[in-house]
Motif scaffolding. Structure first.
Motif, short mmCIF file in Angstrom:
data_model
loop_
_atom_site.label_atom_id
_atom_site.label_comp_id
_atom_site.label_asym_id
_atom_site.label_seq_id
_atom_site.Cartn_x
_atom_site.Cartn_y
_atom_site.Cartn_z
N ARG A 130 -93.13 -15.22 -53.21
CA ARG A 130 -93.85 -14.04 -53.70
C ARG A 130 -94.82 -13.61 -52.60
O ARG A 130 -96.03 -13.87 -52.67
N PRO A 131 -94.31 -12.94 -51.57
CA PRO A 131 -95.10 -12.70 -50.36
C PRO A 131 -96.32 -11.80 -50.55
O PRO A 131 -97.25 -11.87 -49.75
N ARG A 132 -96.35 -10.97 -51.56
CA ARG A 132 -97.51 -10.10 -51.75
C ARG A 132 -98.58 -10.74 -52.62
O ARG A 132 -99.66 -10.17 -52.81
N LEU A 133 -98.28 -11.91 -53.16
CA LEU A 133 -99.24 -12.58 -54.04
C LEU A 133 -100.18 -13.46 -53.23
O LEU A 133 -99.75 -14.25 -52.39
N ALA A 134 -101.47 -13.33 -53.49
CA ALA A 134 -102.47 -14.22 -52.87
C ALA A 134 -102.60 -15.46 -53.75
O ALA A 134 -103.05 -15.37 -54.89
N PHE A 135 -102.18 -16.59 -53.22
CA PHE A 135 -102.23 -17.86 -53.96
C PHE A 135 -103.58 -18.53 -53.75
O PHE A 135 -104.03 -18.69 -52.61
N SER A 136 -104.21 -18.92 -54.82
CA SER A 136 -105.43 -19.72 -54.69
C SER A 136 -105.05 -21.12 -54.24
O SER A 136 -103.91 -21.57 -54.44
N ARG A 137 -106.00 -21.82 -53.64
CA ARG A 137 -105.74 -23.20 -53.24
C ARG A 137 -105.40 -24.06 -54.46
O ARG A 137 -104.55 -24.93 -54.40
N ARG A 138 -106.11 -23.82 -55.56
CA ARG A 138 -105.84 -24.59 -56.78
C ARG A 138 -104.41 -24.37 -57.26
O ARG A 138 -103.73 -25.31 -57.64
N ARG A 139 -103.95 -23.12 -57.22
CA ARG A 139 -102.59 -22.84 -57.67
C ARG A 139 -101.56 -23.50 -56.76
O ARG A 139 -100.53 -24.01 -57.22
N LEU A 140 -101.82 -23.49 -55.44
CA LEU A 140 -100.91 -24.15 -54.52
C LEU A 140 -100.87 -25.66 -54.76
O LEU A 140 -99.81 -26.28 -54.71
N ILE A 141 -102.03 -26.26 -55.02
CA ILE A 141 -102.08 -27.69 -55.34
C ILE A 141 -101.22 -27.98 -56.56
O ILE A 141 -100.40 -28.91 -56.57
N GLU A 142 -101.39 -27.19 -57.61
CA GLU A 142 -100.66 -27.43 -58.86
C GLU A 142 -99.16 -27.20 -58.69
O GLU A 142 -98.35 -27.92 -59.26
N THR A 143 -98.78 -26.21 -57.88
CA THR A 143 -97.37 -25.89 -57.69
C THR A 143 -96.67 -26.91 -56.81
O THR A 143 -95.54 -27.31 -57.09
N ILE A 144 -97.33 -27.35 -55.74
CA ILE A 144 -96.68 -28.22 -54.76
C ILE A 144 -96.92 -29.70 -55.03
O ILE A 144 -95.99 -30.51 -55.01
N TRP A 145 -98.16 -30.07 -55.30
CA TRP A 145 -98.47 -31.48 -55.52
C TRP A 145 -98.45 -31.87 -56.99
O TRP A 145 -98.36 -33.04 -57.31
N GLY A 146 -98.54 -30.91 -57.89
CA GLY A 146 -98.54 -31.20 -59.31
C GLY A 146 -99.89 -31.71 -59.78
O GLY A 146 -100.85 -31.82 -59.01
N GLU A 147 -99.98 -32.03 -61.07
CA GLU A 147 -101.23 -32.49 -61.65
C GLU A 147 -101.71 -33.78 -61.01
O GLU A 147 -102.91 -34.05 -60.97
#
Length: 232
Positions: free
Chosen positions: A172-189
């Protein structure tokens, strides 16, 4: 290896009791585990058993964890989780800069460490990949199905986490991802709350893509939010 097992984890720690506890928890969770407390042997074992994940103590005597990771990265793209008893952030940054995907600070719960391993292997690495065409941003091409990134036609050597981060941003190239969202998406809880982890991997990605932080052709910093893809 039993086909029912989830993968092979190499545990590298010179504290045999701790390594044994971690291996025991991994076994109960469905993983095969091999233990060593020697850095040189760890590199040799990584070549021979081709582990899915390496749990690697940063403070090994002799050949330390940083050098072990550096050598493993010359032939393997397995996930690497650093264990560190040090509180100095510089040590953590060095470990991540040579290719570690994540780190855990001692003392830690073996149960939580195993959860971190499980979360890594549950990453949505090929979501929709079969129907997903290659993504292009200027000279950068990201092929999610093949898990390859190329720059001007030449493959870029990325760690699993670096590729996962690039795949998420380019989805989603136009979306600005927060660091928290990237943590949750890539590393999980199980990834914990260290959002600085994202900054280190972004810095590594920029370096490998030749992306000048001042120009930000590929990965753009969105102040007060996080990151998004640039046009290239």
């Amino acid at each position: 290896m039993d086909a029912e097992r989830l993968g092979h984890v190499l545990v590298v720690d010179d504290e045999p009791v701790l390594a044994g506890v971690v291996a025991s928890y991994l076994d109960r969770a469905g993983f095969d585990a091999t233990i060593t407390g020697d850095g040189l042997e760890a590199v040799d074992l990584a070549r021979r058993i081709d582990p899915t994940v390496v749990i690697l103590d940063l403070g090994l005597p002799g050949l330390d964890g940083v050098e072990v990771c550096r050598r493993i990265r010359t032939f393997s793209d397995c996930y690497v989780i650093m264990l560190t008893a040090r509180t100095d952030e510089v040590d953590v940054l060095i470990g991540l800069s040579v290719g570690a995907d994540d780190y855990v600070t001692k003392p830690f719960s073996a149960r939580e460490l195993v959860a971190r391993v499980q979360a890594m292997l549950r990453r949505p690495r090929a979501r929709g990949a079969q129907a997903d065409p290659a993504r292009r941003f200027g000279e950068l091409t990201v092929d999610v199905a093949a898990r390859e990134a190329s720059l001007a036609g030449r493959l870029v050597d990325l760690t699993p986490t670096e590729f996962d981060l690039l795949a998420v941003l380019t989805e989603r190239p136009r979306l600005a991802f927060s660091r928290r969202r990237l943590i949750e998406t890539i590393w999980g809880e199980a990834g914990g709350g260290d959002q600085h982890l994202v900054d280190v991997h972004v810095a590594n990605l920029r370096r490998k893509l030749g992306d000048d932080p001042a120009r930000q052709r590929y990965i753009v910093t969105v102040r007060g939010v996080g990151y998004r893809m640039g046009a290239g």
